[in-house]
Scaffold this active site. Sequence first.
Site, mmCIF file in Angstrom:
data_model
loop_
_atom_site.group_PDB
_atom_site.id
_atom_site.type_symbol
_atom_site.label_atom_id
_atom_site.label_comp_id
_atom_site.label_asym_id
_atom_site.label_seq_id
_atom_site.Cartn_x
_atom_site.Cartn_y
_atom_site.Cartn_z
ATOM 1 N N TRP A 67 0.844 -1.200 0.000
ATOM 2 C CA TRP A 67 0.000 0.000 0.000
ATOM 3 C C TRP A 67 0.871 1.239 0.000
ATOM 4 O O TRP A 67 1.288 1.714 1.053
ATOM 5 C CB TRP A 67 -0.908 0.011 1.230
ATOM 6 C CG TRP A 67 -1.889 -1.107 1.236
ATOM 7 C CD1 TRP A 67 -3.114 -1.124 0.629
ATOM 8 C CD2 TRP A 67 -1.767 -2.385 1.886
ATOM 9 N NE1 TRP A 67 -3.735 -2.322 0.849
ATOM 10 C CE2 TRP A 67 -2.943 -3.115 1.613
ATOM 11 C CE3 TRP A 67 -0.769 -2.984 2.660
ATOM 12 C CZ2 TRP A 67 -3.148 -4.392 2.086
ATOM 13 C CZ3 TRP A 67 -0.976 -4.263 3.136
ATOM 14 C CH2 TRP A 67 -2.154 -4.957 2.842
ATOM 15 N N HIS A 114 -7.021 2.034 1.908
ATOM 16 C CA HIS A 114 -8.089 1.057 1.691
ATOM 17 C C HIS A 114 -9.203 1.364 2.684
ATOM 18 O O HIS A 114 -9.011 2.187 3.582
ATOM 19 C CB HIS A 114 -7.580 -0.390 1.856
ATOM 20 C CG HIS A 114 -6.694 -0.610 3.044
ATOM 21 N ND1 HIS A 114 -5.992 -1.756 3.271
ATOM 22 C CD2 HIS A 114 -6.410 0.186 4.106
ATOM 23 C CE1 HIS A 114 -5.300 -1.662 4.383
ATOM 24 N NE2 HIS A 114 -5.538 -0.502 4.913
ATOM 25 N N ARG A 143 -3.830 5.998 -3.255
ATOM 26 C CA ARG A 143 -2.557 5.270 -3.331
ATOM 27 C C ARG A 143 -1.510 6.159 -3.968
ATOM 28 O O ARG A 143 -1.779 6.777 -5.002
ATOM 29 C CB ARG A 143 -2.698 3.994 -4.183
ATOM 30 C CG ARG A 143 -3.696 3.003 -3.644
ATOM 31 C CD ARG A 143 -3.093 2.030 -2.658
ATOM 32 N NE ARG A 143 -4.117 1.248 -1.997
ATOM 33 C CZ ARG A 143 -4.584 0.079 -2.424
ATOM 34 N NH1 ARG A 143 -4.087 -0.460 -3.522
ATOM 35 N NH2 ARG A 143 -5.513 -0.563 -1.762
ATOM 36 N N GLN A 188 -13.488 2.255 -3.035
ATOM 37 C CA GLN A 188 -13.511 0.843 -2.674
ATOM 38 C C GLN A 188 -14.808 0.513 -1.966
ATOM 39 O O GLN A 188 -15.459 1.394 -1.418
ATOM 40 C CB GLN A 188 -12.371 0.541 -1.693
ATOM 41 C CG GLN A 188 -11.078 0.157 -2.354
ATOM 42 C CD GLN A 188 -10.145 -0.560 -1.390
ATOM 43 O OE1 GLN A 188 -10.371 -0.571 -0.188
ATOM 44 N NE2 GLN A 188 -9.099 -1.142 -1.918
ATOM 45 N N VAL A 233 -6.023 -10.880 7.210
ATOM 46 C CA VAL A 233 -6.877 -12.052 7.028
ATOM 47 C C VAL A 233 -6.026 -13.320 7.048
ATOM 48 O O VAL A 233 -4.839 -13.292 6.761
ATOM 49 C CB VAL A 233 -7.675 -12.000 5.697
ATOM 50 C CG1 VAL A 233 -8.702 -10.887 5.729
ATOM 51 C CG2 VAL A 233 -6.754 -11.883 4.513
ATOM 52 N N ALA A 252 -13.635 -10.881 5.404
ATOM 53 C CA ALA A 252 -13.531 -9.508 4.921
ATOM 54 C C ALA A 252 -13.160 -9.569 3.451
ATOM 55 O O ALA A 252 -12.532 -10.532 3.001
ATOM 56 C CB ALA A 252 -12.468 -8.746 5.701
#
Lengths: 352, 806
Positions: free
Chosen positions: A161, A180, A206, A220, A263, A320
């Site tokens: 990122w 994000h 970004r 997003q 995650v 997610a």
Amino acid sequence: MVATPSPQRVSELEREARAALAASADEAALERWRTATLGRSGTLTQLLRSLGTLDATARREVGAAANTLKNALEAALEARREQLRAAALAADVHAGTLDVTLPGRPRRRGALHPVTQTLREILAAFTRMGFDTVEGPEVELDEYNFERLRIPADHPARDMWDTFWLDEGEGAARLLLRTHTSPMQIRYMDAHQPPIRIAVPGRCYRYEATDATHEWMMQQVELLVVDEGVSMADLKGTLQEFARALFGPERRVMMRNSYFPFVEPGVELAVDCFVCDGPPRPDCSVCRGSGWIEIMGAGMVHPEMIARAGYDAQRYTGFAAGMGVERIAMLKYGVDDIRHFYANDLRFLRQF
Amino acid sequence: MLVSLKWLRDYLELPATVDIDDLAHRLTMASAEVEGIRRTGAQWDRALVTVGAVLTVEPHPNADRLRLATVNYGGAQPQQVVCGAPNVAAGQRIAFAREGATLFDGPGGASSTLKRAKIRGVESAGMVLSERELGLSDAHEGILVLPPDATPGTPLADYLGDVVLDVHVWPNRADMMSMLGVARELGAILGLPAREPPEQYREDGPPAAEAVAVAIDDPALCARYIAAVIEGVTVGDSPRWLQDRLRAAGQRPINNVVDVTNYVMLELGQPLHAFDLAQVRGRVTVRTARPGERLRTLDGQDRELTVDTLLITDERGPLALAGVMGGQDTEVSPHTSTILLEAARFDPASIRRTSTRLRLRSESSSRFERGLSPELALHAARRATRLLVELCGGRARRGLVDVYPRPQPAPRLHVTSARLDTVIGFAVPTPEVEHGLRALGFEVAARGDGFEVQPPWWRTDVAIPDDVAEEVVRIAGYDRLPATTLAGHIPPPEPRPLVEARERLREGLVAAGLHEVITYSLTSQEMLRRVLPPEQLATLRPLRLSNPLTADRELLRPTLRHALLEAMDRNLRAGAGEVALFEIARVYLRREGAAGPLPEEREMAAGALCGFEPDRWGRATDRRLDFFDAKSALEQAFAQLGVTPRFVAGEEFGMLPGRVARLRLGGEDVGVVGVLHPDTLARFEIDQPVVLFELDLARLLPQVPPRHQAVPVPRFPAVEQDLALVVNVDVPAGALRALIERSPLVAAVAVFDVYRGEQLPADKKSVAFAIRYQATDRTLTSEDANREQARIVARLEREFGATPRA
């Protein structure tokens, strides 16, 4: 001088009247005809009036014929009038024939931006599945954008990122433009208890050069589900429903291995190519012959994040996912360059 | 990570005819994305392009610069060709093309077919090739000379051809930053065992520990440091195969010692460093820098070191930036004969900090920062020592100096079947769980309600049971997951009236004929100066990026105005006749006082209208869109929201005086609409009038009623009456109208004419209203209406000096 009434005279009168009626071509002429024939001093009225000069037999015979004629002429008048009206209408209609190929009257017409339209479609799909829509801040703390998503400072995952930093704050309190929508996972879990089912739309940023598929500003949609017994199969099923809502009822989704620190397991999700809609075509510009289009990153919420939110990580699991709205819009509308969206050229926007 | 398939075969028994696309696909599915596949040699005709041996070279009878070479290409008879390359020599192995072969003009260049030709009177039946004609590179100064072990007649595609996969390795997979790691993954996926490369070597001479001592200051920064000592090396070029492999992996060969360290890094994933031991004084210490310390690094730069920089030092000072770059003083040179080989486990964060700060991100730092296993250092030290002995003619001193203050026990995880099933969503059969994990190098034992699992030492990323779940599902295959529906109950949605109202406003503005735009949140000081007064800009102090991409995007915008005007300008330039745009977005404002760390993100709406109204044919009329077009759009949108802000004459920076209305609702200023000042427009190079509006949604939306209240359709007929009033020109029609509306019998009132002119004094105007009188409980007569109108007129006279116009 009035001729003596007689059957001949009735016939003669009928002949004359019918000829005159046929020659009457407009309402005024019809009215003149009516006065001259059926009016108070019209020819037929006079004939009827002079019946008294006949004997009873003749009077009965001629009277009956004259009365029959009167009714017949009245009907003929109506018929002639109707005929003339129809002819006039036909003439009007012909004269007023429209050129239906001429353009409609212009009316100022506005439209939602294609990215907004796509965003609404995405959110509608998840609303149907019971997701609530939540929004969050675009200017974030390092803490929420990274640290609490298990992306500590000096971790190589930060390279995933590229970040716009603000001149404010230090360390975890340093401000940045969120890269994000995932910080809302933390903010929402901090303030709520399971079950959780939310969709988070919003602008993200970004630090990267712009090209046909990358913009430094994008929108997003983040998804977060936390409940008892939530599994990867649920993730797959939910996102398959979503893909079907947007890209057609036959769509299938595929997962492959991926990695995001927040995650575990992490996957990349692809939908089968709706352009090929069957065996992949080697020349397909959308899936490039692979048959699959990647649309989002996803995974099971890392148990450390579940525990950090104060939930029982043994009892609760979650998933997610995050997707780029512009990318979905590009796919949906066949837009070949992401830069069209924020150039705001009406020649582009009016297409939607 | 570039993965040469030829090299990979050292560790994996791949079938000769392996389907590369399938292999890449399976690796992408289960482990790491293959971002590209580069095939070398696939373009070479196997029958016509072969390894050749140059038998003789003779001068060309008719040309000084050309020579005649006889080449054994594997056929029955050697062939004679004309060759212009200066470096052709008898005895060489070369790449040879025969008549009919396809030749190239550099990588990706045009192709052509080789024809038999007479060159200066001599028949040439083929060609000795340069890298350019093979499409390998643009080099064409000389022919490509192959190693002497190449067998004439071998298809060049077999000898030189390779497939290189460009593998994107996730930041958590330190182990896959190596050929062996990729081989292990592929092995697990394909069901093939991976072979470890040999590490044994002959030890020679006294213990290494007698040649060097090592100390670690802080084990948190350096968990393990292994030193091997190799004496008597001869520094020179590496063998061709080693150079080829480095090149295939994207590295430049340097000398045999450095090449070995790089080779082992690529092979096993452990960055290594070779010091010239003769230049090291006393004990080697791993420690952070002291204030004022400096080091001249291999790239020739003299660097001042910050105190958190991890260093390799000797008694005189810094020798190397640990894990990042060596120092010039201890660099391996042609005169080096004794090598101190370092294999260490440094703290990932420390390496990343240093390499980022010094802008020295490298193959080495990208491996250290992923977090290497301390075990790896030992394997790499042995493997590299073996190669240094083998390829550099060195003698390895006995033993290794291995400083490992706090050995880490291998983690053991108890993973319940229930957890696996819950996370994955279906029950992977137990034998399959065990088989899959073992294929990946895990130790697995069924235990009670699940498994006792020990990850292999190289898998530093596996720490919790859910990590094991990922291993299980990625080897089992994600396509086996069912697609299920969420089972739990749906949490009740929280009411979000402001968001709903905002979306209705968006729809209202679209219905009013405006196009939505989305503009960038970042802008520049220069742009803001065009639309904000200097004192306001000074107070706002817009939030600033510390790393803007470009100078025109360095501030978080505190207004939307400039962006609408930029979009307007762009569309006018593109020839749009009529432009009506709006945006709903956030502006970013500093918070006063201690209201939390985040700035305020206030939602605003802004719109701009410009151009000419079209006629029935869509062609521009001479009527420009004006204030009242904007007002009508707003009124339409407000009607959709169920609010009726008042338009009050006002002022606004950048707008023309007397052509501005402020919008008032519930005692608050909720926005502004007005005609822009030509000076403002000139700053955007717009040369026609533009009407702009701006709404503060933070003030407007909370006043939107949650729902529309329906009113009954009137049951009794209405009486329509007109009323023309003469008033002073400065009396607003809205004030007259508001007074008329106060009557309980007035159901509706509309202005239908405004007149100024010769029939009236210069300071007077006439305003005509159409008034609808209506009662909810009876039918009004025209007398009722007349009586009420008379009352209204009396009031208008009293309050505004209005007189009915005759």
